[in-house]
Design an enzyme around this catalytic site. Sequence first.
Site, PDB file in Angstrom:
ATOM      1  N   GLU A 139       0.801  -1.063   0.171  1.00 19.66           N
ATOM      2  CA  GLU A 139       0.154   0.204   0.116  1.00 19.66           C
ATOM      3  C   GLU A 139       0.769   1.171   0.063  1.00 19.66           C
ATOM      4  O   GLU A 139       1.769   1.109   0.683  1.00 19.66           O
ATOM      5  CB  GLU A 139      -0.902   0.110   1.269  1.00 19.66           C
ATOM      6  CG  GLU A 139      -1.961   0.978   1.323  1.00 19.66           C
ATOM      7  CD  GLU A 139      -2.736   1.351   2.281  1.00 19.66           C
ATOM      8  OE1 GLU A 139      -2.628   0.841   3.348  1.00 19.66           O
ATOM      9  OE2 GLU A 139      -3.932   1.805   2.219  1.00 19.66           O
ATOM     10  N   ALA A 274       1.625  -0.361  10.891  1.00 15.93           N
ATOM     11  CA  ALA A 274       1.381  -1.694  10.635  1.00 15.93           C
ATOM     12  C   ALA A 274       0.499  -1.620   9.239  1.00 15.93           C
ATOM     13  O   ALA A 274      -0.008  -0.543   8.809  1.00 15.93           O
ATOM     14  CB  ALA A 274       0.318  -2.256  11.903  1.00 15.93           C
ATOM     15  N   GLU A 276      -2.433  -3.863   6.939  1.00 10.30           N
ATOM     16  CA  GLU A 276      -3.484  -4.611   7.052  1.00 10.30           C
ATOM     17  C   GLU A 276      -3.546  -5.734   5.980  1.00 10.30           C
ATOM     18  O   GLU A 276      -4.467  -6.154   5.502  1.00 10.30           O
ATOM     19  CB  GLU A 276      -4.960  -4.054   7.207  1.00 10.30           C
ATOM     20  CG  GLU A 276      -5.281  -3.288   5.693  1.00 10.30           C
ATOM     21  CD  GLU A 276      -4.852  -1.926   5.681  1.00 10.30           C
ATOM     22  OE1 GLU A 276      -3.594  -1.392   6.303  1.00 10.30           O
ATOM     23  OE2 GLU A 276      -5.308  -1.042   5.034  1.00 10.30           O
ATOM     24  N   ASN A 277      -2.478  -6.458   5.552  1.00 10.86           N
ATOM     25  CA  ASN A 277      -2.504  -7.234   4.241  1.00 10.86           C
ATOM     26  C   ASN A 277      -3.608  -8.532   4.830  1.00 10.86           C
ATOM     27  O   ASN A 277      -3.498  -8.733   5.882  1.00 10.86           O
ATOM     28  CB  ASN A 277      -1.018  -7.742   4.076  1.00 10.86           C
ATOM     29  CG  ASN A 277      -0.259  -6.698   4.139  1.00 10.86           C
ATOM     30  OD1 ASN A 277      -0.254  -5.962   3.119  1.00 10.86           O
ATOM     31  ND2 ASN A 277       0.936  -6.937   4.933  1.00 10.86           N
ATOM     32  N   GLU A 310      -5.768  -2.918  12.667  1.00 14.13           N
ATOM     33  CA  GLU A 310      -5.491  -3.487  11.345  1.00 14.13           C
ATOM     34  C   GLU A 310      -6.688  -4.691  11.190  1.00 14.13           C
ATOM     35  O   GLU A 310      -6.905  -4.906   9.903  1.00 14.13           O
ATOM     36  CB  GLU A 310      -4.060  -4.248  11.540  1.00 14.13           C
ATOM     37  CG  GLU A 310      -3.204  -2.997  11.585  1.00 14.13           C
ATOM     38  CD  GLU A 310      -3.163  -1.992  10.714  1.00 14.13           C
ATOM     39  OE1 GLU A 310      -3.410  -2.392   9.536  1.00 14.13           O
ATOM     40  OE2 GLU A 310      -2.527  -0.919  11.033  1.00 14.13           O
TER      41      GLU A 310
HETATM   42 ZN   LIG Z   1      -5.326   1.729   8.770  1.00 17.76          ZN
END
Ligand SMILES: [Zn+2]
Length: 855
Positions: A139, A274, A276-277, A310
């Site tokens: 991302e 972090a 969020e894959n 996440e």
């Molecule tokens: Zn986020």
Amino acid sequence: MVGLVGVAGVRIEAQRLPGGIRPEHYSLAITPDLKTATFTGSETIDVVLNAPSKTITLNAAELEFVSVKAMVSDFTSQFQTAVVTLDAAKEQATFTFAQPLAAGRVTLKIEYKGILNDKLRGFYRSKTKLRRYGVTQFEATDARRAFPSFDEPALKATFDVALVVDAGDTAISNTKIVSDRPGPGVGKHTVVFATTLRMSTYLVAWLVGDFKCSEGKADGIPIRACATPDKVGLTRFALDAAKQTLRDYDRYFGIKYPMAKLDLVAVPDFEAGAMENFGCITFRETELLVDKKNGALSAKKEVAETVAHEMAHQWFGDLVTPAWWDNLWLNEGFATWMETKEAAKEHPKWRFEQDAALEKERTMDADAGRTTRPIRAQAETPDEINEMFDDIAYGKAGAVIGMVENWVGEETFRKGVQAYLAEHAYANATAEDFWNAQARVSGQPVDQVMRSFVEQPGVPVVRFASAMGEEIPLTQGRFFLAALTTRPAASEAWTIPVCLKDGGCKLLRPEETVLAESPGARFFYANAGDKGYYRTNYASGQLAAIVANAEIGLTVEERIGLLGDRWALMRAGEGTVGEFLDLALAVKADPNAAVLESALGKVGTIIERIATDDDRKRLDGLVQREFGGVYAGLGGTKRHEADDRAELRETLFEARGQAGDPAVLAEAASQTKALFAGQTATADAVVDAAVALVAAKGDAAMYEKMMGLAQTATDPNLKEDALHTLTRFQSPELVKRTLEYAVSDAVRSQDSWTLLVRLLGRRETQDQAWAFVQQHWPEIERKSTVSSGARIVAAAGSFCTVERRDEVIGFFQAHPVESSERTLAKSIDNINDCVALRTAQEPKLRQWLDMHGVQ
Ligand SMILES: [Zn+2]
């Protein structure tokens, strides 16, 4: 994602893919070579062409194509070879075929090579003292650095991933491993992962190395929390949080967690907080790892919130994805709002709502500048897209969502969320889809409210006059922190759910000029629960009644909101610094740490930004004298005291220490000595503050000890604390050492900028840091990652003189930083506002000090 602010990439004129083609499935076999920092890829993409075409254009960046073929028939294996042309500026590749490909399904077979970069984006390398890792961060627009792809969020597909890795390595990806076989070749094995659900390219992830995990299960879903082997002992707290969160979200969303497993992986080098894959969330180490038994409360709170954030994305973002990056705020605002809600549910005593109230104050102040943007703004190029990951997309959007929930009711809002998710699962959606679902379910004009907050920039202010009979006259408009003379003309008007203390919520439309008083209310307070995203200004009688009732009549969040409103009004010239100090002293005995933190933080800003050197000393004396009572009442430090008491103690200890209180400084010195002698637990709330206070006057011997800790600590939170403490030392030789250390190879790129930003942000060190930044810019650029440049530009906005402002403008014009155009404008704005504030309030401050007999 969490915690990415502004981003710098290659300056390019990228644009969207031409369309007319839809990817359905990717099959990827990736062979990384961690030693040479390269990889090869073998890829097939099943696509559907709308019309016959001789060309196919997709995204690729820093990739070298070896061969590209299009299979035109599954039965005869007929293929055409493509000629590949690259457009580096657009990050695109075009495949041109001799004969047109027929409409319908085509399979592309692509062989390519790439590099494992050190810029923490795409497929990049990370390392520990023992070994190398290969990890991904896609991302917003960096999947194209790892595999040729239709790298736009609306072009969802399924993915098969296989990784060919060294015999001693493991691999983690979005789905479960379906096979793990030796070869091809000696010393290799091939890890094959199950086919994913339909998802966007930016959510694909894989990691290669020797990660170790702790394992659990919730609602039948296997969950692992993973780290490098030396840190697996710190994964337990996050694993437990993830288990609880998954069960809670399954119920909240009314849709079961969609993937067959969930991994949370701490990565040694990581740009954001972090990511969020889908099924494979990656974290900066400090955001996932914490000592479950002895870790500091603040570190545990951070992990609980980041995990909740996440995991919320697994539904809100991953399952249903905004069709384009202009609606990124819907992802981030929702996850930001949800992280507080879930973390507070898990740990009711940790007072996450108060943190959110403090955070909303910072967001509203940032949003009250001339250079702010609307929540939904156009973003076409990667540069523009990356600059969208800001406080507006996270903090403001989250606060607006919280305001709407508070207005329509928790359960109604939840049904609206469920309706929205059910309608768009495995597909894409827009903001309109969200607020229309909420409007339909609630029967309230949620669309009008959200549209007014999402499409217009800035913060509304509602100004109330004294009641006329049973009605309270009011006006609304856009609020600027700038003084009256420098405010731009503004025509914004909002539809605001205004909730009254003891009186319920009323929808305030732009044309409305009165509000009915609520009968039976003890006093008039127009932001109940502090849930509204607006400022209030009251008639003097109303304000006096609020202040008189503050201690018992207002909640903690409301008291924070009251301080925030009066502070903002003062900065806008609608009130004096003396009036604010009166209010701060009126709450000096408040038993709540967050209220005192808010008051003392603002007094600290007056000391830093408004006061002359002489007046600074007088204000320091005032803080010592006035805020001594509650602190004395707490008594000596106690082991195992309640968290709220510990936080109160820490807040007062720090403020009084900064004001030079000799007793506090003596205690800080003995605490620090005990810490270095190994006699104190590092999680003790006062210890952090003590070390920071002592470090300010610390000598080279203490600096050496802190440097040793920064280099050897295994616990990432301890290591980060030690690094940050290095920036507290104020002697010029030690500041110089920290600056040189920050740009050296001994510091990870992910941490380098935090040292520079801290030194730039403090009055005592900022001149030296700024001179260093200008002289050593090439070294800083060499270590720069996706967002670090913009962060330094933002930190340069903490100066408060015209001379420094002109230097900042001149320097960044000569050394442009990508994805920081708006950031630079904001920084200049901040300096101008500070200069104007000091000019307007400094004489008033002296008057107030004289009047109150402060020596
Ligand atoms: Zn986020």
